[in-house]
Scaffold this active site. Sequence first.
Site, PDB file in Angstrom:
ATOM      1  N   CYS A 165      -1.851   6.760  -6.071  1.00  0.00           N
ATOM      2  CA  CYS A 165      -0.440   6.759  -5.735  1.00  0.00           C
ATOM      3  C   CYS A 165       0.216   5.613  -6.507  1.00  0.00           C
ATOM      4  CB  CYS A 165      -0.274   6.563  -4.231  1.00  0.00           C
ATOM      5  SG  CYS A 165       1.424   6.335  -3.710  1.00  0.00           S
ATOM      6  N   TYR A 207       0.837  -1.203   0.000  1.00  0.00           N
ATOM      7  CA  TYR A 207       0.000   0.000   0.000  1.00  0.00           C
ATOM      8  C   TYR A 207       0.864   1.241   0.000  1.00  0.00           C
ATOM      9  CZ  TYR A 207       0.783   1.071   4.974  1.00  0.00           C
ATOM     10  OH  TYR A 207       1.334   1.398   6.179  1.00  0.00           O
ATOM     11  N   CYS A 208       0.229   2.385  -0.410  1.00  0.00           N
ATOM     12  CA  CYS A 208       0.929   3.662  -0.295  1.00  0.00           C
ATOM     13  C   CYS A 208      -0.056   4.748   0.098  1.00  0.00           C
ATOM     14  CB  CYS A 208       1.745   3.979  -1.532  1.00  0.00           C
ATOM     15  SG  CYS A 208       0.892   3.864  -3.110  1.00  0.00           S
ATOM     16  N   ARG A 209      -0.180   5.793  -0.734  1.00  0.00           N
ATOM     17  CA  ARG A 209      -0.943   6.965  -0.272  1.00  0.00           C
ATOM     18  C   ARG A 209      -2.418   6.920  -0.623  1.00  0.00           C
ATOM     19  NH1 ARG A 209       3.596  11.164  -2.555  1.00  0.00           N
ATOM     20  NH2 ARG A 209       5.003  11.111  -0.764  1.00  0.00           N
TER      21      ARG A 209
END
Lengths: 221, 221
Positions: A183, A177-179
């Site tokens: 993202c 996962y990220c933002r």
Amino acid sequence: MEKQEFKSRIYNELSALTKAMSNPFRLQIIDLLAQGSRTVEEIAGQLSISIANTSQHLQVLKSANLVTVYKQGHYAHYRVASDEVVRSWHSLRDLGINRLAEIDRTLRQFREERESFESISIDELLQKIEQGNVMILDVRPQKEFAAGHITGARSIPIDQLAQRLAELSGEKETVVYCRGPFCVFADDAVQMLTQRGIPSRRLEEGFPDWKIRNLPVTALI
Amino acid sequence: MEKQEFKSRIYNELSALTKAMSNPFRLQIIDLLAQGSRTVEEIAGQLSISIANTSQHLQVLKSANLVTVYKQGHYAHYRVASDEVVRSWHSLRDLGINRLAEIDRTLRQFREERESFESISIDELLQKIEQGNVMILDVRPQKEFAAGHITGARSIPIDQLAQRLAELSGEKETVVYCRGPFCVFADDAVQMLTQRGIPSRRLEEGFPDWKIRNLPVTALI
DNA sequence: TATTTATTCAATAAATCTATTGAATGATTG
DNA sequence: CAATCATTCAATAGATTTATTGAATAAATA
């Protein structure tokens, strides 16, 4: 107050609020600030637009009460005025993802080019966590991980991932996962992992979505 | 696809979606269509603007996939494209109500002039329903009541209320609702009831809020 | 106190949005 | 098939939004 004037006042105010959001850069700013506070310089760098222009967009957001500012040393730090702002942004964002064919097409194309065909939702991730057979990988910059991350997640910033692939065994399924859904760090990571034969999928949403749902979060002091 | 282009496409689309909402009349249209479908003529009448102008605003909403249209006889009936549109609108609406001082001031002033000082939320109403000591009054036009109303509610359209006050005993506390927080029918009703010594409060939200939460709804065939 | 530095302000031209007007469309009705 | 009717289209002027440029501000540092 006349009924006519009442309605016109109310809807004019709400229209102004909506107008303040209805610019691609300002939406990006809100999305970025959903991660945490940022200086004007940082925001401008992230969006690749001039400082002056960034400042003007921030003034618009501030007049609409969507963001607030506090000064520290040389820098002005901006942040979202409340979680409700993030919620509204996410609501519009998800409306677009679910109902605009063009957005769906763009997301699909971008991810397919990176062999990130399938994503997993927060709800699905929660199930997998319960079953205990998932490794959660946070590929955001170290600072953002430190400011807050999914409890139990492991941090390998995307620009270190190539050198540190050996750390990932691939025994458990990996969820990156990220933002947020736009993202690209997670897509790049999935591409890299897939090429090394480590099965992985990206989380459809991002850290702010997790946090705003009051799911378990850890910050490093 | 380059990352730069990806982001610009996505945020441009989302900005266009938001822009389509960011006009006072178009927000009023969405709010009205949250009640159910309406013809161009009906919408124009409700907003007190010209048919041509209404049509243009509807085209904007349609291009943004926020509303759909179906033709029947001479008339074009417009409706919201999905419940998610209503949800996003409510999200923006509530953000404004909770965070814009000017909206709060306008709401307060308008209601105080009508001696409707206190409102009750859906959650509070649910509690009262459980306790069984509340009379729910729907003051929207008959047609809207027929199309769907809070199960158990009684219908007295606002323009008949003055003549039919005798029907209301005042044994139970009366909660009046209409289309939403900016609908003035309920405020007028509370004013009328209060003047006759019947204790009453308005529901803060409206029928669409109730319905979208999947709370019990009844329609007349 | 002078200098540096991050941010904001002001002015501007180009692009976009808005309400109005009157004509065009196209399906239904007589 | 002509007339009717609700809606849409097209053109337009005035208002608003936008990015760019360079100057102004104000706090921190030398």
